[in-house]
Design a protein around this motif. Structure first.
Motif, mmCIF file in Angstrom:
data_model
loop_
_atom_site.group_PDB
_atom_site.id
_atom_site.type_symbol
_atom_site.label_atom_id
_atom_site.label_comp_id
_atom_site.label_asym_id
_atom_site.label_seq_id
_atom_site.Cartn_x
_atom_site.Cartn_y
_atom_site.Cartn_z
ATOM 1 N N ARG A 205 0.806 -1.224 0.000
ATOM 2 C CA ARG A 205 0.000 0.000 0.000
ATOM 3 C C ARG A 205 0.841 1.277 0.000
ATOM 4 O O ARG A 205 0.434 2.283 -0.578
ATOM 5 C CB ARG A 205 -0.920 0.000 1.217
ATOM 6 N N TYR A 206 2.007 1.219 0.646
ATOM 7 C CA TYR A 206 2.777 2.463 0.822
ATOM 8 C C TYR A 206 4.182 2.429 0.198
ATOM 9 O O TYR A 206 4.856 3.449 0.161
ATOM 10 C CB TYR A 206 2.902 2.780 2.315
ATOM 11 N N GLY A 207 4.614 1.261 -0.263
ATOM 12 C CA GLY A 207 5.922 1.185 -0.928
ATOM 13 C C GLY A 207 7.105 1.272 0.007
ATOM 14 O O GLY A 207 8.220 1.533 -0.438
ATOM 15 N N VAL A 208 6.880 1.075 1.311
ATOM 16 C CA VAL A 208 7.971 1.108 2.281
ATOM 17 C C VAL A 208 8.027 -0.240 2.994
ATOM 18 O O VAL A 208 7.055 -1.009 2.983
ATOM 19 C CB VAL A 208 7.791 2.248 3.307
ATOM 20 N N GLY A 239 12.868 2.977 2.971
ATOM 21 C CA GLY A 239 12.248 3.254 1.678
ATOM 22 C C GLY A 239 12.668 4.606 1.160
ATOM 23 O O GLY A 239 13.551 5.267 1.723
ATOM 24 N N HIS A 240 12.044 5.030 0.078
ATOM 25 C CA HIS A 240 12.341 6.343 -0.478
ATOM 26 C C HIS A 240 11.774 7.422 0.442
ATOM 27 O O HIS A 240 10.713 7.261 1.039
ATOM 28 C CB HIS A 240 11.739 6.483 -1.878
ATOM 29 N N ALA A 241 12.510 8.510 0.556
ATOM 30 C CA ALA A 241 12.146 9.571 1.501
ATOM 31 C C ALA A 241 10.711 10.056 1.311
ATOM 32 O O ALA A 241 9.969 10.230 2.287
ATOM 33 C CB ALA A 241 13.124 10.742 1.375
ATOM 34 N N GLU A 242 10.283 10.267 0.074
ATOM 35 C CA GLU A 242 8.935 10.787 -0.168
ATOM 36 C C GLU A 242 7.863 9.797 0.288
ATOM 37 O O GLU A 242 6.839 10.189 0.867
ATOM 38 C CB GLU A 242 8.757 11.112 -1.651
ATOM 39 N N LEU A 243 8.114 8.500 0.034
ATOM 40 C CA LEU A 243 7.138 7.490 0.437
ATOM 41 C C LEU A 243 7.082 7.369 1.961
ATOM 42 O O LEU A 243 6.000 7.189 2.543
ATOM 43 C CB LEU A 243 7.515 6.138 -0.189
ATOM 44 N N LEU A 244 8.232 7.497 2.608
ATOM 45 C CA LEU A 244 8.253 7.452 4.062
ATOM 46 C C LEU A 244 7.519 8.640 4.667
ATOM 47 O O LEU A 244 6.822 8.506 5.687
ATOM 48 C CB LEU A 244 9.693 7.399 4.558
ATOM 49 N N GLU A 245 7.675 9.806 4.044
ATOM 50 C CA GLU A 245 6.968 10.996 4.540
ATOM 51 C C GLU A 245 5.460 10.773 4.474
ATOM 52 O O GLU A 245 4.733 11.114 5.413
ATOM 53 C CB GLU A 245 7.361 12.213 3.685
ATOM 54 N N ARG A 246 4.988 10.176 3.385
ATOM 55 C CA ARG A 246 3.555 9.929 3.259
ATOM 56 C C ARG A 246 3.076 8.926 4.285
ATOM 57 O O ARG A 246 2.010 9.080 4.901
ATOM 58 C CB ARG A 246 3.241 9.416 1.846
ATOM 59 N N PHE A 247 3.854 7.870 4.503
ATOM 60 C CA PHE A 247 3.474 6.846 5.465
ATOM 61 C C PHE A 247 3.454 7.412 6.880
ATOM 62 O O PHE A 247 2.521 7.165 7.660
ATOM 63 C CB PHE A 247 4.446 5.667 5.369
ATOM 64 N N ALA A 248 4.465 8.216 7.215
ATOM 65 C CA ALA A 248 4.545 8.803 8.548
ATOM 66 C C ALA A 248 3.456 9.842 8.792
ATOM 67 O O ALA A 248 3.103 10.128 9.931
ATOM 68 C CB ALA A 248 5.915 9.444 8.764
ATOM 69 N N ALA A 249 2.921 10.403 7.703
ATOM 70 C CA ALA A 249 1.870 11.416 7.861
ATOM 71 C C ALA A 249 0.487 10.805 8.090
ATOM 72 O O ALA A 249 -0.465 11.536 8.392
ATOM 73 C CB ALA A 249 1.834 12.291 6.600
#
Length: 251
Positions: A205-208, A239-249
């Motif tokens: 779902r999130y790529g991380v 994972g990639h920084a952008e994907l991690l930011e989305r997951f953490a948000a």
């Protein structure tokens, strides 16, 4: 003052007596040639950056030698780490402390651009296999790279970027490895709490990827699809920084 003055013997840490006497020679005396120190680390400059590196390496039992030309800093660190008082902008002084014997050198001098460049250039000329150098700006970093530094660190810029990620979401720690690939420590989003990693389908779902889970009072465990996530757990996720930011948000 001579370019090189060894501090008191109490500051020599794990160095052997013969090595102490050898490295303690002043510039007007010959320095005995010895075998190359395959794992030795030379740290030049005992400001906040350099002193933290030297003290940590010494605490870890590494073969480290610090070089500092400021008498006040020498006095401050004497007896705490292996230390030589010398002006590393002078190649002859570096020769006297045996800089050629070290396989790794860290240039912790950053505030004085000319000194930073001269010291790094001296180490490059000596053929030091690995040179780590501190820079205070992107322009400074480019100069150090062009003259031959193998690794350039911008502590303030790196710390600022890291803190920006930490204050913007649930992330508790943030390490960018390379090319956007990042590892973070974070609190679990609500939608994952009470479910296993396999049930949450985090990767799909999130790529991380959840690398591990740390529960209060329990040792860190590497994550498997069967690992269940609780609300008070901490996740180690890559994972990639952008994907991690989305997951953490996620709430």
């Amino acid at each position: 003052m001579d370019d090189l003055t060894r501090t008191g013997a109490t500051g020599l840490g794990p160095l052997a007596d013969d090595d102490r006497r050898d490295r303690g020679r002043r510039p007007d005396g010959p320095r005995a040639k010895g075998p190359k120190r395959e794992a030795g680390i030379l740290v030049v400059g005992l400001g906040r950056f350099g002193s933290a590196i030297a003290a940590t390496l010494d605490r870890l039992g590494q073969d480290v030698l610090a070089v500092e030309r400021d008498p006040d800093l020498v006095a401050q660190w004497s007896g705490r780490i292996p230390l030589v008082e010398a002006d590393a902008t002078n190649p002859e002084a570096l020769e006297q402390v045996g800089a050629r014997d070290f396989s790794v050198a860290v240039v912790g001098v950053g505030s004085y651009l000319e000194a930073s460049v001269l010291i790094t250039g001296n180490l490059v000329d000596m053929g030091t296999p690995q040179i780590w150098a501190k820079a205070i700006s992107n322009e400074h970093a480019r100069i150090l790279q062009r003259i031959g530094a193998h690794h350039v660190v911008l502590p303030e810029a790196d710390a600022g970027s890291r803190v920006a990620h930490l204050v913007s979401g649930k992330m508790l720690d943030y390490i960018e490895v390379e090319d956007g690939f990042t590892i973070v420590k974070m609190k679990p989003p609500r939608e994952t709490q009470g479910f296993t990693i396999g049930q949450s389908k985090i990767r799909e779902r999130y790529g991380v990827t959840v690398i591990g889970v740390k529960s209060p009072g329990i040792d860190f465990v590497y994550a498997t699809p069967e690992t269940r996530i609780a609300a008070n757990d901490l996740l180690i996720v890559s994972g990639h920084a952008e994907l991690l930011e989305r997951f953490a948000a996620r709430p």
